[in-house]
Design a protein around this motif. Sequence first.
Motif, PDB file in Angstrom:
ATOM      1  N   ILE A  91       0.886  -1.098   0.142  1.00 56.04           N
ATOM      2  CA  ILE A  91       0.148  -0.004  -0.112  1.00 56.04           C
ATOM      3  C   ILE A  91       0.774   1.072  -0.318  1.00 56.04           C
ATOM      4  N   ILE A  95       1.080   4.366  -3.052  1.00 55.67           N
ATOM      5  CA  ILE A  95       0.347   5.627  -2.728  1.00 55.67           C
ATOM      6  C   ILE A  95       1.700   6.705  -2.953  1.00 55.67           C
ATOM      7  N   GLU A 148      -8.257  -1.691  -2.512  1.00 59.63           N
ATOM      8  CA  GLU A 148      -7.014  -1.472  -2.004  1.00 59.63           C
ATOM      9  C   GLU A 148      -7.003  -0.417  -3.297  1.00 59.63           C
ATOM     10  N   VAL A 151      -8.424   3.338  -4.537  1.00 58.85           N
ATOM     11  CA  VAL A 151      -7.447   4.643  -4.108  1.00 58.85           C
ATOM     12  C   VAL A 151      -7.052   5.106  -4.757  1.00 58.85           C
ATOM     13  N   LEU A 176     -13.893   5.385  -3.622  1.00 54.63           N
ATOM     14  CA  LEU A 176     -13.729   4.568  -2.418  1.00 54.63           C
ATOM     15  C   LEU A 176     -14.373   4.702  -1.698  1.00 54.63           C
ATOM     16  N   ASN A 449      -8.932   2.388   8.505  1.00 55.00           N
ATOM     17  CA  ASN A 449      -8.953   1.714   7.884  1.00 55.00           C
ATOM     18  C   ASN A 449      -7.292   2.558   6.784  1.00 55.00           C
ATOM     19  N   LEU A 451      -6.650   3.365   3.928  1.00 55.64           N
ATOM     20  CA  LEU A 451      -7.304   3.550   2.926  1.00 55.64           C
ATOM     21  C   LEU A 451      -8.275   4.294   2.935  1.00 55.64           C
TER      22      LEU A 451
END
Length: 493
Positions: A91, A95, A148, A151, A176, A449, A451
Motif C-alpha cells: 500500500i 500511494i 485497495e 485508492v 472509494l 482503515n 485506505l
Amino acid sequence: MKDDSSIGIKIEKKTIIGIAALIIGIMVFAGILTQVVPTGLYDVDADGAIINGTYHEIPRESVGYSFWRVFIAPVEAFIYATGDAMMGVIIILVIILIGGTFLVLDKSGVMKYIMSSVVRRFSDKKYTLLAVMILACMALSSFAGIMEESVTLVPLAVAISLSLGWDSLVGLGFSLISVAFGYSAATFNPFNVGIVQSMADLPMFSGVLFRCAVFVVVYAVLAGFLITYAKKVEKDPTKSLCYESDLKLRDRYLNEEETAKAMANPNLPKATKAFVSSLLAVLVITVICLTTNIIVKDQAISDIIGYLPLASMAVLFTVGGLRAGHISGIKGKNLLRSFLSGAKTILPCAPIIIFIISVTYILKSGKIIDTLLYWVHNAISGLNPYISIVIIFFVICVFEFFISSGSAKAFLLMPILLPLVDMVGIGRQNLIVAFCLSEGFCNVLFPTNGLLMIALGMINLSYGKYFKAIWKLFVLEFIAAIAMNLIGVYIGY
C-alpha cells in the motif's frame, strides 16, 4: 505551465499530523486494553482456525506484553507481523506511485483533458453519470473484490467532481466509498463471500439471490444520499464542509488559463488513450485473478493472487501515466524529475499505514482478542435469533475497528460464530450477509482503515469533518443492514 510545487497531489502537514495523532491515540487505547482485559487463548487447528470451546485464561506475566511496547509497536509489527507488513509495504508503494503519476498527469495536461471531456459530454446529464459511476464502482467490488485498488481513482474522481460543480466528498463518494459499499453488498466477491462460505461448508456463491437484493438496497441508499448531497453543494458550495480545502483544489484543476494551455496540446488525445488503456489492462488482470481464485481453491495460492490486482494497478497505472507524460511532450530527465517530485509529496502518508498496522499487532501481542471473542460467545448464547443477528453484526463491526483484513477476521470469528448461529437458529447464509455488511461499511467509517485515511489526506480533509459530513449516510446504511439481516432471519435464509 505551473511549476511542480503547485500541481499534483498536495497533502498539508496539518492534515497528516491530525490523522497521525488520531491513530497514535488509538494505539495507546489498544495498549491500555492489553493491561486491563484478561489474557486468554483458544486452541487452534492445523489451519490456524480457532477450536470452539477451548478458551482458557493465561497469566498476564506469561504474555509479557508491557504497555511501553506500544511505542515500539510500529517496528515490531514490520518484523513479526509478516502478512500485515507485506500488505502495508504494498500500500505504501502504491500511494507513492500514485503521487508521482498524478503529478505527471497533471503537468502533462491529461487530467485537465479528461475533466474537460467529461464536462463537455455529461454537463446536461451529470446526475445520471453520478448514478452510473456509483453502480459501476459498487459492482466491481461486489463481483470482483476490488478494494485497495480504488485508492488510485480518488484524485481523478475528486477532480471530475469539482469540474462538475460538486465537492471532494462527492468524488470520494463515487470512488472509494462506492467501492467499500459494494464490498458490503458482496454477491460473488471471493475475498469475503468465497472465504466465509468455504469455512461454513456452504456451496461456493450459493444464496446469491438474497445478496443481490441486499446490493439493490445498499445502492439505492448510497445513490440517493450522494445525489441529494451533490445537488445541495451545487446549489450552495459554501454548505460543503470541505469548501475551504477545496478552494486550492479548484484553483489547481479548474484554472481556465491553465486548462486552455493544456487543451492546445495536440498530443493529449493520444496521451489520454495510453493512460486509459493501462487502466483497462488492470481490469482484465483483476477478472483473471477472480476467475483463478474461484477455480483454484487453495488458500496459499489465493493469498498470492490477492496481491496481484493491487500490484498490477500500481505498476500499470504508473506505466500508463509515464507513457502519457512522454507522449504529451515531457521527456527524459524532466519526466523522471516530475515523477519523483510527485512521489515525494505523498511520502508523509507512509507512517499512517505503519501506525494502523500496529493497532492490530498490539492487540494480538497482548493476547486479549480471544478473551473478547469468549465474552461475545457467552453474551449471545441463549438469546433469540433476531437479537442475536443484530448483536453479531455489531460485534463484527467492533472487530473491524481493530482488524481491517477480511480474511483475518474470518479465520478469527467464524469458528466461534458458526456453531453459535446454529445453536440460536440463524441460517449460515445469514451469517455470511452479516459478515459482509459489517466489513464493507466500516472500511470507510473507522479511522483505523489505512485506505480511508490516505484518501482523506489526498483531499486534505480531517477525519472529524469527514465524519460530520457523512454520518447520516452510515446511519441509513446501518438501518438498512439491520433490516436485511432481520429479514434473512424471518425467511430462514
